[in-house]
Design an enzyme around this catalytic site. Structure first.
Site, PDB file in Angstrom:
ATOM      1  N   HIS A  81       0.840  -1.197   0.000  1.00  0.00           N
ATOM      2  CA  HIS A  81       0.000   0.000   0.000  1.00  0.00           C
ATOM      3  C   HIS A  81       0.873   1.244   0.000  1.00  0.00           C
ATOM      4  O   HIS A  81       1.978   1.236   0.531  1.00  0.00           O
ATOM      5  CB  HIS A  81      -0.881   0.035   1.258  1.00  0.00           C
ATOM      6  N   GLU A  84       2.433   2.298   3.363  1.00  0.00           N
ATOM      7  CA  GLU A  84       3.511   1.554   4.026  1.00  0.00           C
ATOM      8  C   GLU A  84       4.837   2.309   3.953  1.00  0.00           C
ATOM      9  O   GLU A  84       5.584   2.357   4.922  1.00  0.00           O
ATOM     10  CB  GLU A  84       3.644   0.162   3.420  1.00  0.00           C
ATOM     11  N   SER A 207      -6.488   1.315  -1.133  1.00  0.00           N
ATOM     12  CA  SER A 207      -5.662   0.597  -2.120  1.00  0.00           C
ATOM     13  C   SER A 207      -6.278   0.730  -3.506  1.00  0.00           C
ATOM     14  O   SER A 207      -7.027   1.667  -3.786  1.00  0.00           O
ATOM     15  CB  SER A 207      -5.557  -0.880  -1.732  1.00  0.00           C
TER      16      SER A 207
END
Ligand code: HPA
Length: 267
Positions: A81, A84, A207
């Site tokens: 993602h 992150e 996402s």
């Protein structure tokens, strides 16, 4: 296509066999078990240099290449993602590898919050279009004119109608609607949810949008399905958390798997 992607595709073919892959499938939070149904080897992302760490709990980071319902698929059990490491192009290499393996189609799945009362937790929604509410784009920095990707029919009408038919034939309710991308990792505020509801969103998540942009850039045809794990912030009574997302995802996952299995050969 990067040389790295071609080299990784060679390595994957050495493990999983040389037959071309027809379709890629990215599995969202709590949907990882669908990879277990694939008849083929599982390759940990760690064994594929340059693949993202995909470190969110609920995701098993591995690529499974093999047969599902008579179709040769590459299943990404875990995605990276944006939130992150701050890279909206984190899934670019895996998608380039998918292309190098021969695929021309991609199905993206995710867990999402619902903005519609008639689409409660446990529902599944075929994404018809998206709103990129993050303002980020995985193609920023791309130097060629190929960066100007048309997104008018990004969610392929033929693939969508195959999914809708498969759901109808299988007796599964499949909603259709617009997915909005907020970057996360914090969940949205109720005011943010009211804002995107006004703008036409039906579901919200962290996402999918960057992957769909990258996939269209690479010439892949795309479809995407959300599993609804909660009512979005301010619209329901359940407490919103990642633990809740993981706990609720299997309800939609069962329906999703049924629709996918029925649709695969038609896609
Ligand atoms: N918001 C963002 N992402 C999500 C949600 C949500 O409500 N539910 C599952 N993923």
């Amino acid at each position: 296509m990067s040389r790295n992607a071609e080299a990784l595709a060679d390595e994957i073919r050495a493990i999983a066999g040389p037959a071309p892959v027809a379709l890629g499938l990215i599995l969202g939070s709590g949907l990882g078990h669908i990879a277990d149904a694939v008849d083929g080897p599982a390759i940990p992302y760690d064994a594929l240099p340059g693949f993202p760490h995909a470190g969110v709990s609920g995701h098993a980071p591995r690529l499974v290449v093999g047969m599902l319902e008579g179709v040769r698929v590459a299943v990404f059990g875990g995605r990276a993602h944006y939130y992150e490491a701050g890279n909206p192009a984190a899934m670019r290499l895996p998608l380039e590898v998918l292309r190098a393996l021969g695929a021309d189609k991609l199905i993206v799945t995710n867990a999402a919050g619902s903005l519609r009362a008639e689409m409660p937790t446990g529902s599944i929604m075929c994404i018809t279009d998206h709103i990129n509410f993050s303002g980020l784009n995985p193609l920023i920095g791309e130097q060629t004119d190929a960066r100007f990707v048309p997104m008018t029919a990004a969610y392929d009408p033929d693939m969508r109608s195959a999914l809708v038919s498969a759901a109808r034939d299988g007796g599964v309710d499949l909603a259709e609607g617009v997915y909005a991308w907020y970057s996360g990792p914090s969940f949205e505020t109720p005011a943010e949810i009211r804002a995107i509801r006004t703008l036409g969103a039906d579901a919200v998540g962290m996402s999918t949008v960057p992957e769909v942009i990258l996939a269209r850039f690479l010439g892949l045809r795309v479809a995407a399905i959300s599993t609804i794990t909660n009512m979005a912030a301010g619209l329901g009574t359940e407490a919103i958390s990642h633990a809740h997302t993981k706990a609720m995802a299997p309800i939609g996952a069962t329906k999703l798997e049924k629709v996918l299995r029925r649709a695969l050969a038609q896609l």
